[in-house]
Motif scaffolding. Structure first.
Motif, PDB file in Angstrom:
ATOM      1  N   PHE A  56      56.692  18.812   5.675  1.00 36.75           N
ATOM      2  CA  PHE A  56      55.666  19.440   4.840  1.00 36.75           C
ATOM      3  C   PHE A  56      55.664  20.952   4.960  1.00 36.75           C
ATOM      4  O   PHE A  56      55.202  21.642   4.075  1.00 36.75           O
TER       5      PHE A  56
ATOM      6  N   LYS B 139      58.112  23.285   6.092  1.00 42.28           N
ATOM      7  CA  LYS B 139      59.227  24.246   6.050  1.00 42.28           C
ATOM      8  C   LYS B 139      58.922  25.265   4.943  1.00 42.28           C
ATOM      9  O   LYS B 139      58.381  24.904   3.898  1.00 42.28           O
ATOM     10  N   ASN B 140      59.207  26.493   5.206  1.00 40.75           N
ATOM     11  CA  ASN B 140      58.967  27.622   4.287  1.00 40.75           C
ATOM     12  C   ASN B 140      57.518  28.122   4.257  1.00 40.75           C
ATOM     13  O   ASN B 140      57.230  29.093   3.571  1.00 40.75           O
ATOM     14  N   LEU B 141      56.612  27.465   4.975  1.00 41.51           N
ATOM     15  CA  LEU B 141      55.244  28.029   5.043  1.00 41.51           C
ATOM     16  C   LEU B 141      55.278  29.255   5.962  1.00 41.51           C
ATOM     17  O   LEU B 141      56.187  29.373   6.788  1.00 41.51           O
ATOM     18  N   PRO B 142      54.286  30.178   5.860  1.00 45.09           N
ATOM     19  CA  PRO B 142      54.276  31.321   6.774  1.00 45.09           C
ATOM     20  C   PRO B 142      54.244  30.854   8.238  1.00 45.09           C
ATOM     21  O   PRO B 142      53.639  29.819   8.543  1.00 45.09           O
TER      22      PRO B 142
ATOM     23  N   LEU C  23      50.908  29.858   9.952  1.00 49.47           N
ATOM     24  CA  LEU C  23      50.360  28.607   9.441  1.00 49.47           C
ATOM     25  C   LEU C  23      51.175  27.420   9.963  1.00 49.47           C
ATOM     26  O   LEU C  23      50.615  26.392  10.363  1.00 49.47           O
TER      27      LEU C  23
ATOM     28  N   PHE D 227      48.164  18.509   6.581  1.00 50.73           N
ATOM     29  CA  PHE D 227      48.655  19.311   5.447  1.00 50.73           C
ATOM     30  C   PHE D 227      47.567  19.411   4.364  1.00 50.73           C
ATOM     31  O   PHE D 227      47.330  20.480   3.799  1.00 50.73           O
TER      32      PHE D 227
ATOM     33  N   ARG E 124      44.676  21.719   5.752  1.00 48.81           N
ATOM     34  CA  ARG E 124      45.005  23.135   6.003  1.00 48.81           C
ATOM     35  C   ARG E 124      45.629  23.858   4.817  1.00 48.81           C
ATOM     36  O   ARG E 124      45.581  25.076   4.766  1.00 48.81           O
ATOM     37  N   VAL E 125      46.243  23.139   3.898  1.00 47.35           N
ATOM     38  CA  VAL E 125      46.918  23.821   2.781  1.00 47.35           C
ATOM     39  C   VAL E 125      46.294  23.465   1.426  1.00 47.35           C
ATOM     40  O   VAL E 125      45.838  24.347   0.696  1.00 47.35           O
ATOM     41  N   ILE E 126      46.264  22.175   1.108  1.00 43.37           N
ATOM     42  CA  ILE E 126      45.830  21.776  -0.240  1.00 43.37           C
ATOM     43  C   ILE E 126      44.345  22.061  -0.462  1.00 43.37           C
ATOM     44  O   ILE E 126      43.953  22.589  -1.506  1.00 43.37           O
TER      45      ILE E 126
END
Lengths: 142, 251
Positions: free
Chosen positions: A5, A7-10, A13, A57, A60-62
């Motif tokens: 989920f 990979k590529n997030l800052p 985070l 995920f 914290r993100v959606i």
């Protein structure tokens, strides 16, 4: 599994998500080791870990992105076209894209009987109880 | 909708989520650096919604002159006149004489302490009268820039947003901020004038550790005029719902 989920997030985070996931997995493993009889019904531990990572995920993100979409919609209703948050501009175009992403994620969860309430827990026992209830429901409905 | 079971169709769930990430991953990543701000924005939205559901009219103010966009203030630095905010207003008819009450709902603006005029705290969201003071003081920012703040007498209420799982310490620390900004609310709980405002509120995304967190919330809310909203992630409506208005403490 959680790494899929994030990979590529800052970096910051990513770290928060990984440390929450690792903490929860440790709690889960400790609980299963201490009370194997109580959680005998839990056959697929990998699925529990996957749901755990999905929940982290979501929270914290959606969920925060969904909040920003709702805020921008409110501002649009007041006749204001865009919202600027630092360097990011929430315009009707990228709002549509974000809004579709949030709806699509929630549609997948809904299809599998999962919701914000399902993922809202403090102790791992609560989460396992939510899984148990969903499993019980499954028996009768599917 | 064709409902599925995560237990029987685990691979389908994983496949759908992977597809989702492939399709929308880059969109989400663009916004990921602002995640904690987005949670604050959500809470700002809930407060606006609370006032809207309480019969106030809402207006966005101080939009960007060129683009007409709402400029969200990300931190305590930055001059307030460069950022947008909301105005809420409500009219009462006193024996046919209308009287309109108007307040500003701002974010990330320093507020002067009630105890010491040289101390300033920046709650995430502030409900205040239209009165922002600026001063140049060599002791702040090395005298390089003007210092803007809301004088304590203009403060109506405030809210803090925390995107965490609550701990007892975090909840109780909030009382320290209330003591600094609005100490009278710790002495005379549940007194309010017209129009009623949401009492200083702590909004936490996580639900907290069951019984202990619950009794801390219940105890603080019974002793002081404060709201402790836990589990905002799964039930944000506890803040603004018309049907649960009675459960929200007002001042």
């Amino acid at each position: 599994m959680v790494l899929g989920f994030i990979k590529n997030l800052p970096f910051e985070l990513q770290n928060q998500i990984i440390s929450e996931y690792n903490l929860r997995v440790r709690e889960l493993e400790y609980l299963l080791e201490r009370k194997p009889d109580k959680y005998q019904w839990l056959e697929d531990i990998e699925l529990v870990k996957y749901l755990l990572s999905l929940g982290i995920f979501y929270r914290r993100v959606i969920n925060p992105i969904s909040g920003s979409v709702e805020f921008t919609n409110r501002v649009n209703r007041l006749g204001v076209p865009n919202v600027s948050v630092g360097s990011i501009k929430l315009t009707p175009e990228n709002l549509k894209e974000l809004s579709t992403a949030v709806q699509e994620f929630e549609r997948i969860l809904y299809r599998f009987g999962l919701s914000a309430r399902f993922f809202d827990f403090d102790r791992i026992e609560e989460f396992l109880q939510n899984i148990k209830e969903l499993k019980e429901k499954d028996k009768y409905e599917l | 909708m064709n409902y599925k079971s995560p237990f029987k169709d685990k691979n389908l769930l994983i496949w759908e989520i992977n597809n989702f990430l492939e399709k929308y991953g880059s969109t989400l990543i663009k916004h990921a650096s602002k995640i904690s701000t987005y949670f604050e924005i959500s809470c700002y939205n809930y407060i606006i919604k609370y006032y809207e559901n309480s019969g106030f009219t809402v207006q966005a103010k101080n939009l960007d002159k060129k683009t007409q966009s709402f400029k969200y203030k990300l931190g305590p630095l930055g001059y307030p006149h460069n950022f947008s905010y909301f105005i809420v207003s409500k009219t009462y008819h006193y024996r046919k004489n209308p009287r309109t009450f108007q307040y500003e709902i701002r974010h990330n603006i320093p507020v002067q302490s009630k105890h010491d005029s040289n101390i300033f705290i920046t709650p995430d969201i502030v409900i205040c009268q239209n009165n922002i003071v600026s001063q140049t003081d060599s002791r702040y920012y090395q005298g390089m820039r003007k210092f803007y703040f809301i004088p304590n007498e203009s403060l109506i209420s405030f809210a803090e947003a925390k995107h965490y799982n609550p701990s007892p310490e975090m909840i109780i620390n909030f009382i320290g901020i209330v003591n600094e900004l609005m100490p009278s609310l710790l002495e005379n709980p549940n007194t309010h004038s017209r129009p009623a405002h949401i009492a200083p509120s702590l909004m936490v995304s996580g639900k907290g550790g069951g019984y202990h967190t619950y009794i801390i919330k219940r105890s603080l809310q019974s002793r002081y005029s404060v709201n402790i909203f836990l589990g905002v992630f799964s039930s944000p409506a506890q803040i603004y719902s018309k049907y649960r208005r009675g459960a929200v403490i007002t001042i």
